[in-house]
Design a protein around this motif. Structure first.
Motif, short mmCIF file in Angstrom:
data_model
loop_
_atom_site.label_atom_id
_atom_site.label_comp_id
_atom_site.label_asym_id
_atom_site.label_seq_id
_atom_site.Cartn_x
_atom_site.Cartn_y
_atom_site.Cartn_z
N VAL A 186 0.85 -1.19 0.00
CA VAL A 186 0.00 0.00 0.00
C VAL A 186 0.88 1.24 0.00
O VAL A 186 1.78 1.38 0.83
CB VAL A 186 -0.92 0.03 1.24
N GLN A 187 0.62 2.15 -0.94
CA GLN A 187 1.39 3.39 -1.01
C GLN A 187 0.81 4.40 -0.02
O GLN A 187 -0.40 4.65 -0.01
CB GLN A 187 1.36 3.96 -2.41
N GLN A 188 1.67 4.96 0.81
CA GLN A 188 1.27 5.97 1.79
C GLN A 188 1.24 7.35 1.14
O GLN A 188 1.73 7.54 0.03
CB GLN A 188 2.24 5.96 2.98
N SER A 189 0.70 8.32 1.83
CA SER A 189 0.57 9.67 1.27
C SER A 189 1.93 10.32 0.99
O SER A 189 2.04 11.19 0.14
CB SER A 189 -0.24 10.56 2.22
N CYS B 118 5.96 2.93 0.36
CA CYS B 118 5.04 1.79 0.30
C CYS B 118 5.27 0.87 1.50
O CYS B 118 6.40 0.54 1.83
CB CYS B 118 5.23 1.02 -0.99
N ASP B 119 4.18 0.47 2.13
CA ASP B 119 4.23 -0.44 3.26
C ASP B 119 3.67 -1.80 2.84
O ASP B 119 2.80 -1.88 1.98
CB ASP B 119 3.39 0.09 4.42
N ILE B 120 4.17 -2.83 3.49
CA ILE B 120 3.66 -4.17 3.26
C ILE B 120 2.76 -4.51 4.43
O ILE B 120 3.14 -4.36 5.59
CB ILE B 120 4.83 -5.17 3.14
N THR B 121 1.55 -4.96 4.13
CA THR B 121 0.57 -5.26 5.17
C THR B 121 0.01 -6.66 4.97
O THR B 121 -0.05 -7.17 3.85
CB THR B 121 -0.55 -4.20 5.20
N HIS B 122 -0.39 -7.27 6.06
CA HIS B 122 -0.92 -8.63 6.04
C HIS B 122 -2.42 -8.66 5.76
O HIS B 122 -2.98 -9.70 5.46
CB HIS B 122 -0.61 -9.30 7.38
N THR B 123 -3.06 -7.52 5.85
CA THR B 123 -4.50 -7.46 5.64
C THR B 123 -4.82 -6.60 4.43
O THR B 123 -4.05 -5.70 4.08
CB THR B 123 -5.23 -6.87 6.86
N GLN B 124 -5.93 -6.87 3.80
CA GLN B 124 -6.33 -6.07 2.65
C GLN B 124 -6.71 -4.67 3.11
O GLN B 124 -7.46 -4.51 4.07
CB GLN B 124 -7.51 -6.70 1.92
N PRO B 125 -6.16 -3.64 2.45
CA PRO B 125 -6.48 -2.26 2.84
C PRO B 125 -7.96 -1.96 2.63
O PRO B 125 -8.58 -2.48 1.70
CB PRO B 125 -5.62 -1.41 1.90
N GLU B 126 -8.48 -1.13 3.50
CA GLU B 126 -9.87 -0.69 3.39
C GLU B 126 -9.96 0.37 2.30
O GLU B 126 -9.08 1.21 2.16
CB GLU B 126 -10.35 -0.09 4.71
N ASP B 127 -11.04 0.33 1.53
CA ASP B 127 -11.27 1.40 0.55
C ASP B 127 -11.73 2.64 1.30
O ASP B 127 -12.47 2.55 2.27
CB ASP B 127 -12.34 0.99 -0.46
N ALA B 128 -11.29 3.78 0.82
CA ALA B 128 -11.68 5.05 1.45
C ALA B 128 -13.17 5.29 1.18
O ALA B 128 -13.59 5.28 0.04
CB ALA B 128 -10.84 6.18 0.91
N SER B 129 -13.94 5.48 2.23
CA SER B 129 -15.38 5.68 2.06
C SER B 129 -15.70 7.15 1.82
O SER B 129 -16.75 7.49 1.29
CB SER B 129 -16.14 5.17 3.28
N SER B 130 -14.81 8.04 2.19
CA SER B 130 -15.03 9.47 2.02
C SER B 130 -14.57 9.90 0.63
O SER B 130 -13.45 9.59 0.23
CB SER B 130 -14.25 10.24 3.08
N PRO B 131 -15.39 10.64 -0.10
CA PRO B 131 -14.97 11.10 -1.43
C PRO B 131 -13.83 12.11 -1.37
O PRO B 131 -13.11 12.28 -2.33
CB PRO B 131 -16.23 11.72 -2.03
N ALA B 132 -13.64 12.75 -0.22
CA ALA B 132 -12.58 13.75 -0.09
C ALA B 132 -11.21 13.11 0.08
O ALA B 132 -10.20 13.71 -0.23
CB ALA B 132 -12.88 14.66 1.10
N SER B 133 -11.17 11.87 0.58
CA SER B 133 -9.88 11.21 0.78
C SER B 133 -9.56 10.31 -0.41
O SER B 133 -10.37 9.45 -0.77
CB SER B 133 -9.88 10.40 2.07
N PRO B 134 -8.41 10.51 -1.04
CA PRO B 134 -8.07 9.70 -2.20
C PRO B 134 -7.77 8.26 -1.81
O PRO B 134 -7.25 7.99 -0.73
CB PRO B 134 -6.82 10.38 -2.75
N THR B 135 -8.11 7.33 -2.69
CA THR B 135 -7.82 5.93 -2.45
C THR B 135 -6.34 5.69 -2.72
O THR B 135 -5.85 6.04 -3.78
CB THR B 135 -8.68 5.04 -3.37
N GLN C 228 -2.52 0.45 -4.38
CA GLN C 228 -2.21 -0.80 -3.71
C GLN C 228 -1.93 -1.88 -4.74
O GLN C 228 -2.42 -1.81 -5.86
CB GLN C 228 -3.33 -1.22 -2.78
N TRP C 229 -1.10 -2.82 -4.35
CA TRP C 229 -0.74 -3.94 -5.20
C TRP C 229 -0.90 -5.22 -4.39
O TRP C 229 -0.67 -5.25 -3.21
CB TRP C 229 0.71 -3.81 -5.67
#
Length: 64
Positions: A11-14, A18-35, A38-39
């Motif tokens: 997951v690419q940070q702001s 890029c960080d490696i995570t063991h869980t699937q990243p959550e999609d941003a629910s707010s339209p103001a925050s960019p998604t 992720q790979w």
């Protein structure tokens, strides 16, 4: 015991790193925050690390 397979994500940070995570990243629910970009999923942490190195070399992620 979990029935879900062992999966890893990049997951690419702001800040561009890029960080490696063991869980699937959550999609941003707010339209103001960019998604974030992720790979994955990858079958192992080692595979995710190898792909992260490739992303750094390709200029998609900043090294730490």
């Amino acid at each position: 015991m979990s029935s879900q397979p062992d999966t890893w994500y990049i997951v690419q940070q702001s800040d561009g790193q890029c960080d490696i995570t063991h869980t699937q990243p959550e999609d941003a629910s707010s339209p103001a925050s960019p998604t974030p970009k992720q790979w994955g999923p990858y079958a192992s942490q080692a595979e995710a690390i190898a792909h992260r190195i490739g992303l750094i070399r390709a200029g998609h992620c900043r090294p730490r």
